[in-house]
Design a protein around this motif. Structure first.
Motif, mmCIF file in Angstrom:
data_model
loop_
_atom_site.group_PDB
_atom_site.id
_atom_site.type_symbol
_atom_site.label_atom_id
_atom_site.label_comp_id
_atom_site.label_asym_id
_atom_site.label_seq_id
_atom_site.Cartn_x
_atom_site.Cartn_y
_atom_site.Cartn_z
ATOM 1 N N GLU A 44 0.823 -1.198 0.000
ATOM 2 C CA GLU A 44 0.000 0.000 0.000
ATOM 3 C C GLU A 44 0.867 1.263 0.000
ATOM 4 O OE1 GLU A 44 -3.299 0.537 -0.301
ATOM 5 O OE2 GLU A 44 -3.385 -1.612 -0.760
ATOM 6 N N LYS A 116 -6.587 0.129 3.095
ATOM 7 C CA LYS A 116 -6.192 0.763 1.838
ATOM 8 C C LYS A 116 -7.043 1.994 1.570
ATOM 9 C CE LYS A 116 -7.306 -1.044 -2.060
ATOM 10 N NZ LYS A 116 -7.436 -1.945 -3.225
ATOM 11 N N LYS A 172 -1.906 6.476 4.628
ATOM 12 C CA LYS A 172 -2.267 5.820 3.373
ATOM 13 C C LYS A 172 -3.227 6.665 2.535
ATOM 14 C CE LYS A 172 -1.372 1.174 5.078
ATOM 15 N NZ LYS A 172 -1.924 -0.147 5.460
#
Length: 292
Positions: A44, A116, A172
C-alpha cells in the motif's frame, strides 16, 4: 602457485558467467517482473503532508529590573526564557495530549486499522479489526497502541539556522494526512493558548490579593505593573489563535506517494534477479564438476 590458480579460477568464473549471460537474464527477468508486480499491487502506498512553522514572538511588554524582576518571577512574569515551541512539541508526544487529540477527532481507526485508500473514490477500507458500523472487533485499542501509531506517523524537524519547524504526517490517504496535520497544529496552538490564559488569570488573582494587603507605595506600583503585564499577556493570548506556531508554508494535498520508492525497488529487483541467476549458473557448474 596458489595465486596463479586463483587468477585462473577467477577468469574462468567470469568467462562462465559471460557465456551464460542469456541464461542468467532468462532467469532474472521473471524474478524482476514478479518482484515489481508484487510491490506495485501488494504494498500500500503512503502519502505525506508537511507544514513549515515558526515560533510566534512572545516578548514581554514590560521589563522589571532587580528585586522587581524577582517578584515578577514569583508569579511567572519574566520567565519566558524557555522555548515555548519546543515545550509544545514535547507536550505533543505525551499520552495525555495524544489521547485527547485522537479521541476528539475519532482518529484511532485511521491510525490503527486502515487497510487501503481508493484514489478514484477517495474512500478508505478498514481491516478486519475495525468496522465503520460495528466498531472494534476485539475492543478499543489502549493509549499505548494509539501513542505508538500516532508517533510513527509524525516526523518533526527543526532548522537550527532559521529556527523554523517542520512537521510531517504520513498516511495511506493524502486527505487524512493533511487533515490530521492541520488539526494537530491548531490543537497545539489552542492548548498553549489556554495554558497561557489560565496562567495569566492565576497570576492576576494572586497579584490582586497582594495589592489589597500591600500599603508600600513602591511595591504597589510594582504589583500594578505586573498586573498590567499579565493582562497584556492574556489579551495577546486571546487575540492570536496561532499563539505558539505561525504557519509559514501551509500543508497542501500531495497525491504523489512517498512510499514505496519504485525506482529504488526496481534497481534492487534487478540486482536480486541477476544475483539469483548467477547463483543458479554457479550451482549447476559445481554439480557438473562433481559428476565429472
Amino acid at each position: 602457485m596458489n595465486k596463479e590458480n586463483n587468477e585462473v579460477d577467477f577468469q574462468a568464473l567470469v568467462k562462465l558467467i559471460w557465456n551464460k549471460k542469456f541464461y542468467i537474464i532468462s532467469i532474472a527477468f521473471p524474478i524482476i517482473l514478479l518482484i515489481n508486480l508484487a510491490v506495485y499491487f501488494g504494498i500500500e502506498k503512503e502519502y505525506s503532508a508537511q507544514v513549515l512553522l515558526s515560533e510566534r514572538s512572545s516578548n514581554n511588554p514590560l521589563e522589571l529590573p532587580g528585586e522587581m524582576g524577582a517578584l515578577g518571577a514569583l508569579v511567572g512574569f519574566g520567565a519566558e526564557s524557555t522555548n515555548e515551541a519546543d515545550k509544545s512539541l514535547e507536550i505533543m508526544k505525551t499520552r495525555k495530549f495524544i489521547g485527547r487529540f485522537v479521541n476528539r477527532y475519532g482518529y484511532a481507526p485511521y491510525l490503527l486499522a486502515v487497510k487501503k485508500w481508493d484514489k478514484e473514490s477517495n474512500e478508505i477500507s478498514f481491516s478486519e479489526a475495525y468496522s465503520a458500523t460495528d466498531g472494534w472487533a476485539e475492543g478499543e485499542p489502549n493509549i499505548f497502541q494509539i501513542k505508538k501509531a500516532f508517533l510513527d506517523s509524525v516526523k518533526v524537524a527543526q532548522d537550527n539556522v532559521s529556527n523554523f519547524y517542520s512537521i510531517a504526517i504520513t498516511h495511506k490517504s493524502p486527505y487524512v494526512a493533511k487533515e490530521i496535520l492541520e488539526n494537530l497544529v491548531s490543537d497545539l496552538n489552542e492548548l498553549m493558548q489556554q495554558k497561557a490564559i489560565l496562567s495569566a488569570d492565576s497570576s492576576i488573582e494572586y497579584l490582586e490579593r497582594e495589592l489589597v494587603n500591600t500599603k508600600n507605595v513602591e511595591l504597589r506600583q510594582t504589583l500594578l505593573k505586573l498586573v498590567e503585564a499579565e493582562l497584556q499577556k492574556k489579551m495577546m493570548a486571546r487575540v492570536h489563535s496561532d499563539y505558539i506556531f505561525t504557519i509559514e508554508d501551509p500543508a497542501v494535498l500531495k497525491l504523489k506517494h512517498i512510499f514505496p520508492n519504485y525506482m529504488l525497488l526496481a534497481i534492487l529487483s534487478v540486482f536480486a534477479g541477476l544475483g539469483f541467476g548467477v547463483f543458479i549458473v554457479l550451482l549447476r557448474a559445481k554439480f557438473k564438476g562433481v559428476n565429472q
